[in-house]
Structure formats: C-alpha cells, structure tokens
Design a protein around this motif. Sequence first.
Motif, PDB file in Angstrom:
ATOM      1  N   ASP A  98       2.215  -9.253  -7.133  1.00 39.66           N
ATOM      2  CA  ASP A  98       1.374  -8.060  -7.288  1.00 39.66           C
ATOM      3  C   ASP A  98       0.266  -8.348  -8.308  1.00 39.66           C
ATOM      4  O   ASP A  98       0.270  -7.853  -9.429  1.00 39.66           O
ATOM      5  CB  ASP A  98       2.229  -6.878  -7.742  1.00 39.66           C
ATOM      6  CG  ASP A  98       1.470  -5.554  -7.699  1.00 39.66           C
ATOM      7  OD1 ASP A  98       0.287  -5.566  -7.348  1.00 39.66           O
ATOM      8  OD2 ASP A  98       2.075  -4.515  -8.018  1.00 39.66           O
ATOM      9  N   GLU A  99      -0.691  -9.172  -7.869  1.00 39.77           N
ATOM     10  CA  GLU A  99      -1.828  -9.541  -8.718  1.00 39.77           C
ATOM     11  C   GLU A  99      -3.103  -8.971  -8.094  1.00 39.77           C
ATOM     12  O   GLU A  99      -3.282  -9.029  -6.868  1.00 39.77           O
ATOM     13  CB  GLU A  99      -1.950 -11.061  -8.829  1.00 39.77           C
ATOM     14  CG  GLU A  99      -0.711 -11.760  -9.386  1.00 39.77           C
ATOM     15  CD  GLU A  99      -0.528 -11.510 -10.875  1.00 39.77           C
ATOM     16  OE1 GLU A  99      -1.475 -10.993 -11.503  1.00 39.77           O
ATOM     17  OE2 GLU A  99       0.549 -11.832 -11.399  1.00 39.77           O
ATOM     18  N   PRO A 100      -4.025  -8.430  -8.905  1.00 37.99           N
ATOM     19  CA  PRO A 100      -5.256  -7.822  -8.371  1.00 37.99           C
ATOM     20  C   PRO A 100      -6.044  -8.732  -7.446  1.00 37.99           C
ATOM     21  O   PRO A 100      -6.608  -8.272  -6.446  1.00 37.99           O
ATOM     22  CB  PRO A 100      -6.054  -7.488  -9.634  1.00 37.99           C
ATOM     23  CG  PRO A 100      -5.021  -7.307 -10.695  1.00 37.99           C
ATOM     24  CD  PRO A 100      -3.938  -8.304 -10.370  1.00 37.99           C
ATOM     25  N   TRP A 102      -5.092 -10.844  -5.282  1.00 35.62           N
ATOM     26  CA  TRP A 102      -4.544 -10.864  -3.926  1.00 35.62           C
ATOM     27  C   TRP A 102      -4.492  -9.458  -3.321  1.00 35.62           C
ATOM     28  O   TRP A 102      -4.751  -9.270  -2.135  1.00 35.62           O
ATOM     29  CB  TRP A 102      -3.145 -11.478  -3.919  1.00 35.62           C
ATOM     30  CG  TRP A 102      -3.057 -12.796  -4.597  1.00 35.62           C
ATOM     31  CD1 TRP A 102      -2.259 -13.140  -5.653  1.00 35.62           C
ATOM     32  CD2 TRP A 102      -3.802 -13.983  -4.275  1.00 35.62           C
ATOM     33  NE1 TRP A 102      -2.459 -14.441  -6.019  1.00 35.62           N
ATOM     34  CE2 TRP A 102      -3.400 -14.993  -5.192  1.00 35.62           C
ATOM     35  CE3 TRP A 102      -4.763 -14.295  -3.318  1.00 35.62           C
ATOM     36  CZ2 TRP A 102      -3.937 -16.268  -5.161  1.00 35.62           C
ATOM     37  CZ3 TRP A 102      -5.303 -15.583  -3.284  1.00 35.62           C
ATOM     38  CH2 TRP A 102      -4.891 -16.540  -4.196  1.00 35.62           C
ATOM     39  N   LYS A 103      -4.158  -8.494  -4.162  1.00 34.15           N
ATOM     40  CA  LYS A 103      -3.929  -7.135  -3.668  1.00 34.15           C
ATOM     41  C   LYS A 103      -5.215  -6.426  -3.272  1.00 34.15           C
ATOM     42  O   LYS A 103      -5.191  -5.518  -2.428  1.00 34.15           O
ATOM     43  CB  LYS A 103      -3.186  -6.328  -4.735  1.00 34.15           C
ATOM     44  CG  LYS A 103      -2.531  -5.059  -4.225  1.00 34.15           C
ATOM     45  CD  LYS A 103      -1.656  -4.439  -5.286  1.00 34.15           C
ATOM     46  CE  LYS A 103      -0.945  -3.210  -4.756  1.00 34.15           C
ATOM     47  NZ  LYS A 103      -0.060  -2.601  -5.776  1.00 34.15           N
ATOM     48  N   ASN A 104      -6.341  -6.822  -3.872  1.00 34.18           N
ATOM     49  CA  ASN A 104      -7.596  -6.099  -3.645  1.00 34.18           C
ATOM     50  C   ASN A 104      -8.627  -6.894  -2.847  1.00 34.18           C
ATOM     51  O   ASN A 104      -9.792  -6.513  -2.787  1.00 34.18           O
ATOM     52  CB  ASN A 104      -8.204  -5.693  -4.991  1.00 34.18           C
ATOM     53  CG  ASN A 104      -7.271  -4.787  -5.789  1.00 34.18           C
ATOM     54  OD1 ASN A 104      -6.612  -3.918  -5.229  1.00 34.18           O
ATOM     55  ND2 ASN A 104      -7.206  -5.003  -7.094  1.00 34.18           N
ATOM     56  N   MET A 105      -8.207  -7.994  -2.245  1.00 34.13           N
ATOM     57  CA  MET A 105      -9.158  -8.825  -1.506  1.00 34.13           C
ATOM     58  C   MET A 105      -9.605  -8.109  -0.229  1.00 34.13           C
ATOM     59  O   MET A 105      -8.765  -7.723   0.596  1.00 34.13           O
ATOM     60  CB  MET A 105      -8.516 -10.174  -1.163  1.00 34.13           C
ATOM     61  CG  MET A 105      -9.505 -11.238  -0.737  1.00 34.13           C
ATOM     62  SD  MET A 105      -8.725 -12.871  -0.560  1.00 34.13           S
ATOM     63  CE  MET A 105      -8.391 -13.256  -2.290  1.00 34.13           C
ATOM     64  N   PRO A 106     -10.905  -7.882  -0.059  1.00 37.41           N
ATOM     65  CA  PRO A 106     -11.390  -7.149   1.119  1.00 37.41           C
ATOM     66  C   PRO A 106     -10.900  -7.762   2.425  1.00 37.41           C
ATOM     67  O   PRO A 106     -10.818  -8.986   2.560  1.00 37.41           O
ATOM     68  CB  PRO A 106     -12.919  -7.275   0.992  1.00 37.41           C
ATOM     69  CG  PRO A 106     -13.162  -7.484  -0.463  1.00 37.41           C
ATOM     70  CD  PRO A 106     -12.003  -8.309  -0.950  1.00 37.41           C
ATOM     71  N   LYS A 109      -6.387  -7.584   2.470  1.00 36.69           N
ATOM     72  CA  LYS A 109      -5.384  -6.594   2.088  1.00 36.69           C
ATOM     73  C   LYS A 109      -4.999  -5.698   3.263  1.00 36.69           C
ATOM     74  O   LYS A 109      -3.851  -5.245   3.363  1.00 36.69           O
ATOM     75  CB  LYS A 109      -5.905  -5.738   0.923  1.00 36.69           C
ATOM     76  CG  LYS A 109      -7.147  -4.917   1.245  1.00 36.69           C
ATOM     77  CD  LYS A 109      -7.609  -4.104   0.053  1.00 36.69           C
ATOM     78  CE  LYS A 109      -8.850  -3.272   0.390  1.00 36.69           C
ATOM     79  NZ  LYS A 109      -9.314  -2.476  -0.772  1.00 36.69           N
ATOM     80  N   ASP A 110      -5.944  -5.450   4.178  1.00 37.77           N
ATOM     81  CA  ASP A 110      -5.648  -4.621   5.340  1.00 37.77           C
ATOM     82  C   ASP A 110      -4.722  -5.354   6.308  1.00 37.77           C
ATOM     83  O   ASP A 110      -3.801  -4.766   6.874  1.00 37.77           O
ATOM     84  CB  ASP A 110      -6.943  -4.227   6.049  1.00 37.77           C
ATOM     85  CG  ASP A 110      -7.850  -3.389   5.167  1.00 37.77           C
ATOM     86  OD1 ASP A 110      -7.448  -2.291   4.773  1.00 37.77           O
ATOM     87  OD2 ASP A 110      -8.973  -3.844   4.858  1.00 37.77           O
ATOM     88  N   SER A 113      -1.165  -5.625   4.993  1.00 38.75           N
ATOM     89  CA  SER A 113      -0.459  -4.360   5.201  1.00 38.75           C
ATOM     90  C   SER A 113       0.027  -4.238   6.644  1.00 38.75           C
ATOM     91  O   SER A 113       1.164  -3.820   6.902  1.00 38.75           O
ATOM     92  CB  SER A 113      -1.381  -3.191   4.857  1.00 38.75           C
ATOM     93  OG  SER A 113      -0.764  -1.950   5.139  1.00 38.75           O
ATOM     94  N   TYR A 119       4.172  -6.350  -1.837  1.00 37.81           N
ATOM     95  CA  TYR A 119       3.784  -6.844  -3.161  1.00 37.81           C
ATOM     96  C   TYR A 119       4.917  -6.597  -4.142  1.00 37.81           C
ATOM     97  O   TYR A 119       5.570  -5.548  -4.114  1.00 37.81           O
ATOM     98  CB  TYR A 119       2.505  -6.149  -3.632  1.00 37.81           C
ATOM     99  CG  TYR A 119       1.292  -6.548  -2.836  1.00 37.81           C
ATOM    100  CD1 TYR A 119       0.566  -7.691  -3.168  1.00 37.81           C
ATOM    101  CD2 TYR A 119       0.880  -5.801  -1.733  1.00 37.81           C
ATOM    102  CE1 TYR A 119      -0.543  -8.074  -2.430  1.00 37.81           C
ATOM    103  CE2 TYR A 119      -0.223  -6.182  -0.983  1.00 37.81           C
ATOM    104  CZ  TYR A 119      -0.924  -7.316  -1.338  1.00 37.81           C
ATOM    105  OH  TYR A 119      -2.011  -7.705  -0.595  1.00 37.81           O
TER     106      TYR A 119
END
Length: 247
Positions: A98-100, A102-106, A109-110, A113, A119
Amino acid sequence: MLNYIKFLIYQLLGFSLAIPKLIKFKKSPDKFSSKETFEFIHNQAKKSLDFIDVKLTVLGKEKLPSEPVLFVMNHSSMLDSFILMASVDRPTGCLIADEPIWKNMPLIKDWTSLINCVYINRSNNRDGIKSIIKASENILSGHSMAVFPEGDLTWIKDPNSLISDFRSGALKIAYKAKCPIVPLVIKNSKDIYEGYHPVGKINSYPIEVEFLDPVYDHLSDTSLKSSNLGISIKNNMINNIRQFLNK
C-alpha cells in the motif's frame, strides 16, 4: 536506456488504447467475466516482455489444480509483476504494498481493481489482517491470488540470498480460503531490471518460470504454523533455483 524507453512507450500506448475497454468494464462489470477482464492484463504483460526481447519459458503448468489457488513467488526484479501476469493464464489478483506510487498510478490502479488486486499496509497489523481477509474472500469467490512473501526485492533484503526470509503472515490467505498454495519460482530475473525505482535500465535476458507441486500441508494439518510452512516452501524454491543454476 533504450529498452526502458521502448517498454515505457508500450505501456503508455497499450493502456491508453485500452481506455474504451476499461470504461466498458467499469460501467457494466456484471456483463463481463473475470477471465475477460484479466485477459487484457495477461496479454499486455506477455507482449511487453516480447517487445523488450525478454524470452519467457514457463514450466509446470500441468501441475496447477483446477480450483483457485494462492500463488507464492520470489521477488528479484521490478518486472516480476509483469512476469507473473504473463505466466498465469487464469484470473489472478496480487497482494500489493500500500504505497502511493503504486496505488495512485493513473489507469494502472483501475486495472488492478478490476482484476481484484488487494493493497496491504505492512506497517499496520489491523489493516494487514483486513487485506488478508479480503484476499481470501477473492479466492473463495473463484479468483486466484498471488503474493511476494519476501515483502521486498531479494537483493535489497539480503544480497547474499537466492530468496530472502518470508513474511509468512501472507500465507494465512490460503489458511482462511482453505485453498492450495502453488509456489512459482522466477529464475534469472534479477539482472533484467537494474534499479529499485520505476525508472531503471532494462536488459534482455531469458527468464524461466516454474510452477512447483501444489502445497496442501496447511489443509491436512491445521495446527501447522504459517512461519514453518513458509520456511518449507522457501527452501523448496531455493532448491529449484540451485538446480537451474547448476544446469
């Protein structure tokens, strides 16, 4: 850096051109099977490795049970997630730190999911348990999961090890889901990616991936500690890598 630039361009093109497909999957998720959503990630990973001349040989697929499993892999390279997704041909999500970054990569992340990635916050035990429960629920619903139980790149944790110590708590996913564990050994991947960040040098080397025999010990002996099971699985994986190196 030429290989890295080629790889980056391929990701930008591949994921950008797939935006209509992504929108369709997100808008009507009930109309599409997990196999259909996973197929894009599987093909993108395979073609990405082909594009940078990384020849992937996969052994042992005939050993895979038909039921959903927990894949357990060693982790030597920043490209191991691509190697994983190119190697498995069934819907599989991954336990991701749960690192930003990886979690917020445009776009990425979709897709993570959609394929049921989970995460995990490794610094918060309560959140970690929730992630393990979520991953086990995915398996119970028919979707395999994958973990890198070392928790970091092997050579970062222990430069002298073929595989570093496991964080065996991740194996509890299989305990809760009552599913087999399938060790997946990635061989010769350390040198294909030089670096520890999203930007690095990519080298074209052949990679061998092998699925080992499924593990059922935790199902036949519910008192077996995950730490002991982790040591046993890690040692079997190390023996497999040694056999590869001694060829």
